[in-house]
Design an enzyme around this catalytic site. Structure first.
Site, mmCIF file in Angstrom:
data_model
loop_
_atom_site.group_PDB
_atom_site.id
_atom_site.type_symbol
_atom_site.label_atom_id
_atom_site.label_comp_id
_atom_site.label_asym_id
_atom_site.label_seq_id
_atom_site.Cartn_x
_atom_site.Cartn_y
_atom_site.Cartn_z
ATOM 1 N N GLU A 116 21.899 20.973 -26.886
ATOM 2 C CA GLU A 116 23.137 21.244 -27.643
ATOM 3 C C GLU A 116 23.954 22.292 -26.909
ATOM 4 O O GLU A 116 23.621 22.693 -25.797
ATOM 5 C CB GLU A 116 22.799 21.705 -29.063
ATOM 6 C CG GLU A 116 21.930 22.958 -29.097
ATOM 7 C CD GLU A 116 21.396 23.291 -30.481
ATOM 8 O OE1 GLU A 116 21.539 22.466 -31.403
ATOM 9 O OE2 GLU A 116 20.816 24.383 -30.640
ATOM 10 N N ASP A 148 26.996 31.785 -31.284
ATOM 11 C CA ASP A 148 27.632 30.670 -30.579
ATOM 12 C C ASP A 148 28.915 31.119 -29.879
ATOM 13 O O ASP A 148 29.970 30.474 -30.010
ATOM 14 C CB ASP A 148 27.941 29.512 -31.562
ATOM 15 C CG ASP A 148 26.747 29.132 -32.415
ATOM 16 O OD1 ASP A 148 25.616 29.210 -31.900
ATOM 17 O OD2 ASP A 148 26.928 28.748 -33.581
HETATM 18 C C1 6LW Z 1 24.947 25.477 -33.345
HETATM 19 C C2 6LW Z 1 23.938 25.178 -32.326
HETATM 20 C C3 6LW Z 1 23.169 26.394 -32.438
HETATM 21 O O1 6LW Z 1 25.761 24.437 -33.696
HETATM 22 O O2 6LW Z 1 23.103 26.733 -33.741
HETATM 23 O O3 6LW Z 1 22.227 28.167 -31.347
HETATM 24 C C4 6LW Z 1 24.022 25.919 -34.427
HETATM 25 N N1 6LW Z 1 22.805 27.057 -31.420
HETATM 26 O O4 6LW Z 1 24.411 24.974 -31.056
HETATM 27 C C5 6LW Z 1 24.691 26.679 -35.510
HETATM 28 O O5 6LW Z 1 25.135 27.922 -35.041
#
Ligand code: 6LW
Length: 526
Positions: free
Chosen positions: A193, A36
Protein backbone atom coordinates in the site's frame (compact mmCIF):
# COMPACT_ATOMS: atom_id res chain seq x y z
CA UNK A 1 4.22 37.87 39.42
CA UNK A 2 0.72 38.74 38.28
CA UNK A 3 -1.31 36.12 36.41
CA UNK A 4 -0.69 38.14 33.20
CA UNK A 5 3.09 38.17 33.79
CA UNK A 6 3.03 34.45 34.54
CA UNK A 7 1.23 33.78 31.27
CA UNK A 8 3.73 35.89 29.33
CA UNK A 9 6.62 34.03 31.00
CA UNK A 10 5.01 30.69 30.11
CA UNK A 11 4.63 31.81 26.49
CA UNK A 12 8.24 32.97 26.32
CA UNK A 13 9.40 29.65 27.72
CA UNK A 14 7.18 27.94 25.17
CA UNK A 15 8.84 29.80 22.27
CA UNK A 16 12.26 28.36 23.18
CA UNK A 17 15.49 28.60 21.19
CA UNK A 18 15.78 27.42 17.57
CA UNK A 19 15.57 23.66 17.84
CA UNK A 20 18.97 22.75 16.47
CA UNK A 21 21.12 25.12 18.45
CA UNK A 22 22.88 21.90 19.57
CA UNK A 23 23.21 20.45 16.06
CA UNK A 24 20.26 18.10 16.43
CA UNK A 25 16.55 18.05 15.82
CA UNK A 26 13.81 16.01 17.47
CA UNK A 27 11.68 13.37 15.82
CA UNK A 28 8.72 13.21 15.36
CA UNK A 29 8.74 16.47 13.43
CA UNK A 30 4.91 16.57 13.57
CA UNK A 31 3.88 14.86 16.81
CA UNK A 32 0.41 13.55 17.56
CA UNK A 33 -2.00 11.84 15.20
CA UNK A 34 -0.54 12.92 11.85
CA UNK A 35 -0.14 9.70 9.86
CA UNK A 36 0.43 8.90 6.19
CA UNK A 37 2.43 12.07 5.49
CA UNK A 38 2.71 13.22 1.91
CA UNK A 39 5.12 16.01 1.03
CA UNK A 40 6.01 18.30 -1.85
CA UNK A 41 8.30 21.28 -2.29
CA UNK A 42 7.64 24.52 -4.14
CA UNK A 43 10.75 26.69 -4.30
CA UNK A 44 11.94 27.06 -0.70
CA UNK A 45 8.70 25.92 0.89
CA UNK A 46 7.67 22.41 1.82
CA UNK A 47 4.04 21.39 2.21
CA UNK A 48 2.74 18.27 3.91
CA UNK A 49 -0.70 16.64 4.25
CA UNK A 50 -1.91 13.85 6.59
CA UNK A 51 -4.87 11.55 7.07
CA UNK A 52 -7.70 12.74 9.31
CA UNK A 53 -10.21 9.82 9.53
CA UNK A 54 -13.47 10.74 11.30
CA UNK A 55 -12.41 14.27 12.15
CA UNK A 56 -13.72 17.46 10.56
CA UNK A 57 -12.23 19.60 9.12
CA UNK A 58 -10.10 17.01 7.33
CA UNK A 59 -6.59 16.67 5.91
CA UNK A 60 -4.38 19.04 7.92
CA UNK A 61 -1.93 20.97 5.74
CA UNK A 62 1.47 22.01 7.12
CA UNK A 63 4.18 24.31 5.78
CA UNK A 64 7.91 24.33 6.56
CA UNK A 65 11.03 26.10 5.37
CA UNK A 66 13.52 23.61 6.83
CA UNK A 67 11.72 20.22 6.91
CA UNK A 68 11.89 20.17 10.73
CA UNK A 69 9.72 23.03 11.95
CA UNK A 70 6.16 22.73 10.66
CA UNK A 71 3.22 25.07 11.00
CA UNK A 72 -0.34 24.01 10.32
CA UNK A 73 -1.69 26.46 7.75
CA UNK A 74 -5.11 24.96 7.28
CA UNK A 75 -7.20 21.91 6.57
CA UNK A 76 -7.82 21.08 2.93
CA UNK A 77 -11.35 19.75 3.45
CA UNK A 78 -13.09 22.36 5.56
CA UNK A 79 -16.56 22.51 4.00
CA UNK A 80 -19.37 19.93 4.14
CA UNK A 81 -19.47 19.95 0.32
CA UNK A 82 -15.90 18.59 0.35
CA UNK A 83 -16.17 16.24 3.30
CA UNK A 84 -19.28 14.46 4.42
CA UNK A 85 -18.84 11.97 7.27
CA UNK A 86 -22.25 10.54 8.18
CA UNK A 87 -23.05 9.32 11.73
CA UNK A 88 -23.14 5.67 10.62
CA UNK A 89 -19.51 5.90 9.47
CA UNK A 90 -17.40 4.20 12.17
CA UNK A 91 -14.45 5.87 13.83
CA UNK A 92 -11.24 5.27 11.87
CA UNK A 93 -13.38 5.53 8.73
CA UNK A 94 -13.34 8.77 6.75
CA UNK A 95 -10.29 10.26 5.11
CA UNK A 96 -7.27 8.05 4.45
CA UNK A 97 -3.82 8.66 3.10
CA UNK A 98 -3.56 11.79 0.93
CA UNK A 99 -1.02 12.41 -1.79
CA UNK A 100 -0.02 16.07 -2.10
CA UNK A 101 1.74 17.27 -5.24
CA UNK A 102 2.48 20.57 -7.00
CA UNK A 103 2.15 20.43 -10.77
CA UNK A 104 1.41 22.97 -13.45
CA UNK A 105 1.22 25.88 -10.99
CA UNK A 106 -1.30 24.18 -8.71
CA UNK A 107 -1.45 21.94 -5.66
CA UNK A 108 -3.15 18.59 -6.22
CA UNK A 109 -4.47 16.50 -3.37
CA UNK A 110 -5.96 13.06 -3.82
CA UNK A 111 -7.53 11.09 -0.95
CA UNK A 112 -9.91 8.26 -0.24
CA UNK A 113 -12.95 8.98 1.89
CA UNK A 114 -13.97 5.48 2.97
CA UNK A 115 -17.39 6.74 4.15
CA UNK A 116 -20.42 5.36 2.25
CA UNK A 117 -21.02 7.02 -1.17
CA UNK A 118 -17.66 8.78 -1.12
CA UNK A 119 -14.49 7.08 -2.51
CA UNK A 120 -11.49 8.54 -4.31
CA UNK A 121 -11.53 12.34 -4.57
CA UNK A 122 -9.19 14.93 -5.97
CA UNK A 123 -8.92 18.60 -4.95
CA UNK A 124 -6.81 21.47 -6.25
CA UNK A 125 -5.67 24.83 -4.85
CA UNK A 126 -3.37 27.63 -5.89
CA UNK A 127 -2.52 28.31 -2.23
CA UNK A 128 -1.95 25.25 -0.02
CA UNK A 129 -3.57 27.15 2.86
CA UNK A 130 -6.77 27.12 0.83
CA UNK A 131 -9.37 27.50 -0.35
CA UNK A 132 -9.32 24.03 -1.91
CA UNK A 133 -11.65 23.19 -4.76
CA UNK A 134 -14.81 21.15 -4.69
CA UNK A 135 -14.01 17.44 -5.17
CA UNK A 136 -13.44 15.80 -8.54
CA UNK A 137 -14.65 12.24 -7.98
CA UNK A 138 -12.83 9.24 -9.44
CA UNK A 139 -15.62 6.66 -9.02
CA UNK A 140 -13.83 3.94 -10.94
CA UNK A 141 -10.58 4.18 -9.03
CA UNK A 142 -10.96 1.54 -6.33
CA UNK A 143 -8.50 1.02 -3.51
CA UNK A 144 -7.06 3.27 -0.84
CA UNK A 145 -3.88 5.36 -0.86
CA UNK A 146 -4.15 6.97 -4.31
CA UNK A 147 -1.00 8.60 -5.71
CA UNK A 148 -0.71 11.06 -8.61
CA UNK A 149 2.27 11.42 -10.93
CA UNK A 150 2.62 13.11 -14.31
CA UNK A 151 4.87 11.79 -17.07
CA UNK A 152 6.73 13.81 -19.70
CA UNK A 153 3.74 13.59 -22.06
CA UNK A 154 1.54 15.22 -19.44
CA UNK A 155 -0.29 11.95 -18.75
CA UNK A 156 -1.47 11.55 -15.16
CA UNK A 157 -0.93 8.19 -13.46
CA UNK A 158 -2.96 7.17 -10.45
CA UNK A 159 -1.46 4.34 -8.40
CA UNK A 160 -3.36 2.74 -5.49
CA UNK A 161 -2.87 0.10 -2.79
CA UNK A 162 -2.58 -3.38 -4.11
CA UNK A 163 -0.54 -2.12 -6.05
CA UNK A 164 -2.69 -1.05 -9.04
CA UNK A 165 -2.18 1.64 -11.62
CA UNK A 166 -4.28 3.46 -14.20
CA UNK A 167 -3.99 6.61 -16.29
CA UNK A 168 -6.64 9.18 -15.35
CA UNK A 169 -7.92 12.55 -16.44
CA UNK A 170 -7.46 14.56 -13.23
CA UNK A 171 -9.90 17.22 -14.44
CA UNK A 172 -12.85 14.85 -14.94
CA UNK A 173 -11.85 11.87 -12.80
CA UNK A 174 -12.27 9.47 -15.76
CA UNK A 175 -9.93 6.50 -16.21
CA UNK A 176 -8.11 5.78 -19.45
CA UNK A 177 -8.43 1.99 -19.68
CA UNK A 178 -8.68 -0.58 -16.92
CA UNK A 179 -6.34 -0.52 -13.88
CA UNK A 180 -3.51 -3.02 -13.99
CA UNK A 181 -1.58 -4.66 -11.21
CA UNK A 182 2.01 -3.52 -11.03
CA UNK A 183 4.86 -4.38 -8.64
CA UNK A 184 3.41 -5.36 -5.25
CA UNK A 185 6.39 -5.73 -2.98
CA UNK A 186 7.81 -8.85 -1.36
CA UNK A 187 5.89 -12.01 -2.34
CA UNK A 188 3.54 -12.95 0.50
CA UNK A 189 4.04 -9.73 2.48
CA UNK A 190 0.72 -8.35 3.69
CA UNK A 191 -0.79 -5.00 2.68
CA UNK A 192 1.26 -3.60 -0.21
CA UNK A 193 0.00 0.00 0.00
CA UNK A 194 0.91 3.67 0.21
CA UNK A 195 2.41 3.83 -3.30
CA UNK A 196 4.20 6.93 -4.52
CA UNK A 197 5.61 7.10 -8.03
CA UNK A 198 8.48 9.45 -8.96
CA UNK A 199 10.59 10.19 -11.97
CA UNK A 200 14.16 10.61 -10.71
CA UNK A 201 16.73 11.10 -13.45
CA UNK A 202 15.80 8.80 -16.30
CA UNK A 203 14.19 6.15 -14.06
CA UNK A 204 10.77 5.76 -12.47
CA UNK A 205 10.71 4.71 -8.82
CA UNK A 206 7.74 3.07 -7.10
CA UNK A 207 7.91 3.47 -3.31
CA UNK A 208 5.45 1.40 -1.26
CA UNK A 209 4.68 0.31 2.30
CA UNK A 210 4.20 -3.34 3.17
CA UNK A 211 3.72 -5.56 6.19
CA UNK A 212 0.71 -3.61 7.55
CA UNK A 213 0.72 -0.40 9.56
CA UNK A 214 1.48 -2.21 12.83
CA UNK A 215 4.81 -3.55 14.14
CA UNK A 216 5.62 -5.32 10.84
CA UNK A 217 5.46 -2.08 8.82
CA UNK A 218 8.17 -1.51 6.20
CA UNK A 219 9.08 0.63 3.18
CA UNK A 220 10.22 -0.96 -0.09
CA UNK A 221 11.06 0.38 -3.51
CA UNK A 222 11.37 -0.73 -7.13
CA UNK A 223 12.45 1.05 -10.30
CA UNK A 224 11.81 0.81 -13.99
CA UNK A 225 12.18 2.63 -17.29
CA UNK A 226 8.59 3.92 -17.50
CA UNK A 227 5.81 4.94 -15.08
CA UNK A 228 4.13 1.57 -15.59
CA UNK A 229 7.32 -0.43 -15.21
CA UNK A 230 8.41 -3.13 -15.61
CA UNK A 231 9.69 -2.68 -12.06
CA UNK A 232 12.82 -4.23 -10.62
CA UNK A 233 12.78 -4.45 -6.78
CA UNK A 234 15.65 -2.92 -4.81
CA UNK A 235 17.98 -5.74 -3.68
CA UNK A 236 18.14 -4.09 -0.23
CA UNK A 237 14.34 -4.15 0.36
CA UNK A 238 12.86 -3.29 2.75
CA UNK A 239 14.78 -0.04 2.69
CA UNK A 240 13.28 0.87 6.07
CA UNK A 241 11.71 -1.14 8.88
CA UNK A 242 11.98 -1.24 12.68
CA UNK A 243 10.21 -4.60 13.00
CA UNK A 244 11.73 -6.99 15.50
CA UNK A 245 13.83 -4.26 17.12
CA UNK A 246 13.85 -2.49 20.49
CA UNK A 247 13.89 0.89 18.76
CA UNK A 248 11.77 3.49 20.60
CA UNK A 249 10.08 4.41 17.31
CA UNK A 250 8.08 1.50 15.87
CA UNK A 251 5.68 0.80 12.96
CA UNK A 252 7.88 2.88 10.61
CA UNK A 253 6.40 2.98 7.11
CA UNK A 254 4.07 4.82 4.72
CA UNK A 255 6.74 7.14 3.41
CA UNK A 256 7.12 9.89 0.81
CA UNK A 257 10.30 11.41 -0.69
CA UNK A 258 11.31 14.99 -1.31
CA UNK A 259 14.43 16.70 -2.63
CA UNK A 260 15.73 19.82 -0.87
CA UNK A 261 16.98 22.86 -2.83
CA UNK A 262 20.59 21.80 -2.07
CA UNK A 263 20.02 18.49 -3.89
CA UNK A 264 19.80 16.33 -0.74
CA UNK A 265 16.95 13.83 -0.38
CA UNK A 266 14.65 13.30 2.59
CA UNK A 267 11.90 10.93 3.58
CA UNK A 268 8.80 11.65 5.67
CA UNK A 269 7.15 8.62 7.18
CA UNK A 270 4.86 7.51 9.95
CA UNK A 271 5.95 5.89 13.19
CA UNK A 272 4.66 5.37 16.73
CA UNK A 273 6.09 5.61 20.24
CA UNK A 274 4.80 2.65 22.25
CA UNK A 275 5.06 2.99 26.02
CA UNK A 276 4.58 0.79 29.07
CA UNK A 277 5.21 -2.96 29.34
CA UNK A 278 4.45 -5.61 26.79
CA UNK A 279 3.08 -5.52 24.09
CA UNK A 280 3.55 -1.72 24.28
CA UNK A 281 0.74 0.80 23.87
CA UNK A 282 0.93 3.86 21.67
CA UNK A 283 -1.48 6.59 22.64
CA UNK A 284 -0.77 9.53 20.33
CA UNK A 285 -1.58 7.71 17.10
CA UNK A 286 0.85 7.50 14.22
CA UNK A 287 3.10 10.55 13.96
CA UNK A 288 5.21 12.14 11.20
CA UNK A 289 8.98 11.52 11.23
CA UNK A 290 11.83 12.78 9.05
CA UNK A 291 14.88 10.82 7.86
CA UNK A 292 17.77 11.65 5.52
CA UNK A 293 18.16 9.67 2.30
CA UNK A 294 21.35 9.03 0.34
CA UNK A 295 21.76 7.16 -2.94
CA UNK A 296 23.96 4.13 -3.61
CA UNK A 297 23.90 2.51 -7.06
CA UNK A 298 20.91 4.71 -7.81
CA UNK A 299 18.93 3.15 -4.93
CA UNK A 300 17.81 5.21 -1.92
CA UNK A 301 19.37 4.39 1.45
CA UNK A 302 17.35 5.65 4.41
CA UNK A 303 19.25 7.02 7.39
CA UNK A 304 18.49 6.36 11.00
CA UNK A 305 15.03 7.25 12.34
CA UNK A 306 15.63 8.21 15.98
CA UNK A 307 14.20 10.63 18.52
CA UNK A 308 17.38 12.78 18.29
CA UNK A 309 18.68 13.33 14.77
CA UNK A 310 21.63 15.21 13.26
CA UNK A 311 20.34 18.53 11.98
CA UNK A 312 20.09 19.19 8.23
CA UNK A 313 22.99 21.16 6.72
CA UNK A 314 21.09 24.45 6.66
CA UNK A 315 20.08 26.91 9.39
CA UNK A 316 16.84 26.28 11.26
CA UNK A 317 13.84 28.30 10.14
CA UNK A 318 11.55 28.01 13.21
CA UNK A 319 7.85 28.71 12.96
CA UNK A 320 5.87 30.65 15.58
CA UNK A 321 5.49 28.55 18.75
CA UNK A 322 1.91 27.39 19.22
CA UNK A 323 0.28 29.35 22.03
CA UNK A 324 -0.44 27.49 25.26
CA UNK A 325 -3.80 29.18 25.63
CA UNK A 326 -6.66 29.46 23.22
CA UNK A 327 -8.83 32.10 24.81
CA UNK A 328 -11.48 32.06 22.09
CA UNK A 329 -11.35 35.85 21.74
CA UNK A 330 -10.90 35.96 17.94
CA UNK A 331 -13.45 34.99 15.33
CA UNK A 332 -13.23 31.45 13.97
CA UNK A 333 -11.14 28.59 15.30
CA UNK A 334 -7.46 27.78 14.77
CA UNK A 335 -7.06 24.98 12.18
CA UNK A 336 -5.77 22.62 14.89
CA UNK A 337 -9.31 22.35 16.32
CA UNK A 338 -11.27 19.37 15.03
CA UNK A 339 -14.73 17.98 15.67
CA UNK A 340 -16.11 14.46 15.31
CA UNK A 341 -17.58 13.89 11.81
CA UNK A 342 -19.04 17.37 11.40
CA UNK A 343 -19.25 20.80 12.99
CA UNK A 344 -22.63 22.27 12.05
CA UNK A 345 -22.76 26.06 12.30
CA UNK A 346 -25.66 25.87 14.75
CA UNK A 347 -23.77 23.76 17.34
CA UNK A 348 -21.02 26.26 18.16
CA UNK A 349 -20.57 30.00 18.35
CA UNK A 350 -18.05 32.63 19.36
CA UNK A 351 -20.52 35.49 19.34
CA UNK A 352 -23.27 34.23 21.67
CA UNK A 353 -21.02 35.12 24.58
CA UNK A 354 -18.12 37.18 23.22
CA UNK A 355 -14.71 35.86 24.32
CA UNK A 356 -16.18 32.41 25.03
CA UNK A 357 -16.70 29.33 22.90
CA UNK A 358 -20.35 28.35 23.19
CA UNK A 359 -21.33 24.74 22.46
CA UNK A 360 -24.89 23.46 21.95
CA UNK A 361 -25.67 19.78 22.55
CA UNK A 362 -26.50 17.28 19.82
CA UNK A 363 -25.48 13.72 20.80
CA UNK A 364 -25.89 13.21 24.57
CA UNK A 365 -22.30 12.07 25.22
CA UNK A 366 -19.02 11.17 23.60
CA UNK A 367 -20.50 7.69 23.05
CA UNK A 368 -22.62 9.25 20.29
CA UNK A 369 -21.35 9.73 16.74
CA UNK A 370 -22.75 13.27 16.58
CA UNK A 371 -21.51 14.67 19.89
CA UNK A 372 -20.66 18.39 19.87
CA UNK A 373 -16.93 18.24 20.57
CA UNK A 374 -14.11 20.62 19.71
CA UNK A 375 -10.66 19.20 20.39
CA UNK A 376 -7.02 19.09 19.38
CA UNK A 377 -4.61 16.22 19.01
CA UNK A 378 -2.60 15.21 22.07
CA UNK A 379 0.92 15.85 20.78
CA UNK A 380 3.13 15.11 23.77
CA UNK A 381 3.54 11.97 25.86
CA UNK A 382 2.97 14.08 28.97
CA UNK A 383 0.84 17.19 29.03
CA UNK A 384 -1.53 19.26 31.13
CA UNK A 385 -4.85 20.45 29.76
CA UNK A 386 -7.17 22.88 31.48
CA UNK A 387 -10.40 24.54 30.46
CA UNK A 388 -12.67 27.01 32.19
CA UNK A 389 -16.18 25.69 31.63
CA UNK A 390 -19.41 27.47 32.56
CA UNK A 391 -22.27 24.94 32.80
CA UNK A 392 -24.94 27.55 33.62
CA UNK A 393 -27.25 26.20 30.90
CA UNK A 394 -26.21 22.56 30.54
CA UNK A 395 -23.71 19.79 31.20
CA UNK A 396 -20.34 19.53 29.52
CA UNK A 397 -16.64 19.29 30.11
CA UNK A 398 -13.22 18.13 29.04
CA UNK A 399 -12.56 14.76 27.41
CA UNK A 400 -9.67 12.66 26.18
CA UNK A 401 -11.02 10.77 23.18
CA UNK A 402 -9.73 7.77 21.28
CA UNK A 403 -13.12 6.85 19.80
CA UNK A 404 -16.78 6.49 20.86
CA UNK A 405 -15.99 3.43 22.97
CA UNK A 406 -12.77 4.68 24.54
CA UNK A 407 -12.69 8.07 26.24
CA UNK A 408 -12.24 9.64 29.68
CA UNK A 409 -14.42 12.63 30.51
CA UNK A 410 -14.59 15.14 33.33
CA UNK A 411 -17.80 17.08 33.14
CA UNK A 412 -19.68 19.66 35.16
CA UNK A 413 -23.40 20.41 35.44
CA UNK A 414 -26.30 20.28 37.87
CA UNK A 415 -24.00 21.20 40.77
CA UNK A 416 -21.69 18.22 40.28
CA UNK A 417 -18.36 17.44 38.68
CA UNK A 418 -18.12 13.82 37.56
CA UNK A 419 -15.48 11.67 35.95
CA UNK A 420 -16.75 9.08 33.48
CA UNK A 421 -14.60 6.38 31.88
CA UNK A 422 -15.88 4.71 28.73
CA UNK A 423 -13.95 1.47 28.37
CA UNK A 424 -15.35 -0.67 25.56
CA UNK A 425 -18.75 -1.89 26.71
CA UNK A 426 -18.60 -0.53 30.27
CA UNK A 427 -19.09 3.06 31.34
CA UNK A 428 -18.49 3.59 35.05
CA UNK A 429 -18.85 6.95 36.75
CA UNK A 430 -15.55 6.93 38.57
CA UNK A 431 -15.93 9.96 40.84
CA UNK A 432 -18.36 12.75 41.66
CA UNK A 433 -17.90 15.97 43.63
CA UNK A 434 -20.43 18.73 44.44
CA UNK A 435 -19.40 22.20 43.27
CA UNK A 436 -20.93 25.64 43.81
CA UNK A 437 -22.63 27.31 40.80
CA UNK A 438 -20.43 29.15 38.30
CA UNK A 439 -17.55 28.38 35.95
CA UNK A 440 -15.25 25.51 36.94
CA UNK A 441 -11.65 24.94 35.87
CA UNK A 442 -11.39 21.32 34.74
CA UNK A 443 -7.95 19.78 34.38
CA UNK A 444 -6.43 16.62 32.95
CA UNK A 445 -2.77 15.74 33.55
CA UNK A 446 -1.40 13.05 31.25
CA UNK A 447 1.77 11.61 32.76
CA UNK A 448 3.84 9.16 30.74
CA UNK A 449 5.47 6.31 32.64
CA UNK A 450 9.09 7.34 33.16
CA UNK A 451 11.55 5.63 30.82
CA UNK A 452 13.58 2.99 32.58
CA UNK A 453 10.78 2.04 34.96
CA UNK A 454 9.67 -0.83 32.75
CA UNK A 455 7.80 -3.79 34.13
CA UNK A 456 5.83 -6.26 31.95
CA UNK A 457 2.32 -4.93 32.68
CA UNK A 458 3.15 -1.27 33.28
CA UNK A 459 0.74 1.24 31.77
CA UNK A 460 2.05 3.67 29.10
CA UNK A 461 0.74 6.62 31.09
CA UNK A 462 -1.79 7.69 33.69
CA UNK A 463 -4.43 10.37 33.35
CA UNK A 464 -5.38 12.46 36.38
CA UNK A 465 -8.72 14.17 35.95
CA UNK A 466 -9.77 16.81 38.46
CA UNK A 467 -10.66 20.36 39.40
CA UNK A 468 -8.17 23.20 39.41
CA UNK A 469 -9.13 25.52 42.29
CA UNK A 470 -8.76 29.29 41.80
CA UNK A 471 -6.08 29.35 44.55
CA UNK A 472 -3.90 27.13 42.34
CA UNK A 473 -4.47 23.78 44.05
CA UNK A 474 -5.18 20.76 41.86
CA UNK A 475 -7.84 18.44 43.24
CA UNK A 476 -7.57 15.18 41.30
CA UNK A 477 -10.83 13.21 41.36
CA UNK A 478 -9.54 10.14 39.53
CA UNK A 479 -6.33 8.60 38.23
CA UNK A 480 -6.89 6.27 35.28
CA UNK A 481 -4.67 3.89 33.33
CA UNK A 482 -3.87 5.28 29.87
CA UNK A 483 -3.62 1.95 28.07
CA UNK A 484 -7.39 1.92 27.53
CA UNK A 485 -7.04 5.03 25.39
CA UNK A 486 -4.40 3.48 23.12
CA UNK A 487 -4.57 2.12 19.59
CA UNK A 488 -3.50 -1.34 20.78
CA UNK A 489 -6.65 -1.52 22.96
CA UNK A 490 -9.17 0.48 20.93
CA UNK A 491 -8.04 -0.68 17.49
CA UNK A 492 -8.18 1.54 14.41
CA UNK A 493 -5.86 4.10 12.93
CA UNK A 494 -6.19 7.13 15.19
CA UNK A 495 -4.73 8.58 18.37
CA UNK A 496 -5.92 10.74 21.23
CA UNK A 497 -7.73 14.01 20.77
CA UNK A 498 -8.39 16.22 23.83
CA UNK A 499 -11.14 18.77 23.86
CA UNK A 500 -14.32 20.25 25.21
CA UNK A 501 -17.83 18.94 24.65
CA UNK A 502 -21.43 19.44 25.68
CA UNK A 503 -23.70 16.58 26.75
CA UNK A 504 -26.93 18.53 27.28
CA UNK A 505 -28.13 22.09 26.85
CA UNK A 506 -25.45 24.72 26.29
CA UNK A 507 -22.05 25.24 27.90
CA UNK A 508 -19.55 28.06 27.49
CA UNK A 509 -15.77 27.68 27.53
CA UNK A 510 -13.70 30.76 28.37
CA UNK A 511 -10.28 29.34 27.53
CA UNK A 512 -8.40 26.10 26.92
CA UNK A 513 -4.73 25.54 27.84
CA UNK A 514 -2.49 22.80 26.49
CA UNK A 515 0.96 22.56 28.08
CA UNK A 516 3.56 19.91 27.25
CA UNK A 517 5.21 18.42 30.36
CA UNK A 518 8.41 16.53 30.92
CA UNK A 519 8.41 13.22 32.82
CA UNK A 520 8.77 15.04 36.12
CA UNK A 521 5.62 17.05 35.35
CA UNK A 522 7.49 20.28 34.54
CA UNK A 523 6.12 22.51 31.78
CA UNK A 524 8.10 22.22 28.52
CA UNK A 525 8.32 24.18 25.29
CA UNK A 526 5.67 22.84 22.88
C1 6LW B 1 -3.53 3.90 5.11
C2 6LW B 1 -2.52 2.87 4.84
C3 6LW B 1 -1.89 2.87 6.14
O1 6LW B 1 -4.50 4.03 4.15
O2 6LW B 1 -2.84 3.02 7.08
O3 6LW B 1 0.07 3.01 7.31
C4 6LW B 1 -4.03 3.37 6.41
N1 6LW B 1 -0.62 2.90 6.27
O4 6LW B 1 -1.64 3.13 3.83
C5 6LW B 1 -4.80 4.36 7.19
O5 6LW B 1 -3.97 5.40 7.65
Amino acid sequence: MSVGQQETATRERAAGPPRWADGTFRNPVIPGMHPDPSICRVGEEYFLACSSFEYFPGVPIFRSLDLVHWEQIGNALDRPSQLSLPPQMPSSGGVYAPTLRHHDGRFWLIVTNVAPDAGTMLFTATDAAGPWSEPVRLPDVAGIDPDLAWDENGDCWCTTAGIHQVRVDPHTGRMHGPPRRTWSGAPGAQAPEAPHLYRIGDLWYLLIAEGGTERGHAVSIARGPAPDGPFEPCPANPILTHRGTHRPIQNTGHADLVQAPDGSWWMVLLGVRPGGGTPGWHVLGRETYLAPVTWVDRWPVVGDVSPVMPAPPWPPRPVPAPSVRDDFDDAGLHPRWVSVRSRPADCWSKVTRPGWLTLHARGASLDEPDVTFVGRRQQHLSCRVRALVDPAEGVGGLAVRLDERHHYDIEVGDGLVRVVARLGSVRPTVATRPVPPGPVQLRVDVLASPPGSWSPCEEPDVLRLGIQHPDGDFDPLAELDGRYLSTEVAGGFTGRVIGVYVASGTVHVDWFDYEPLDVAGTILAP
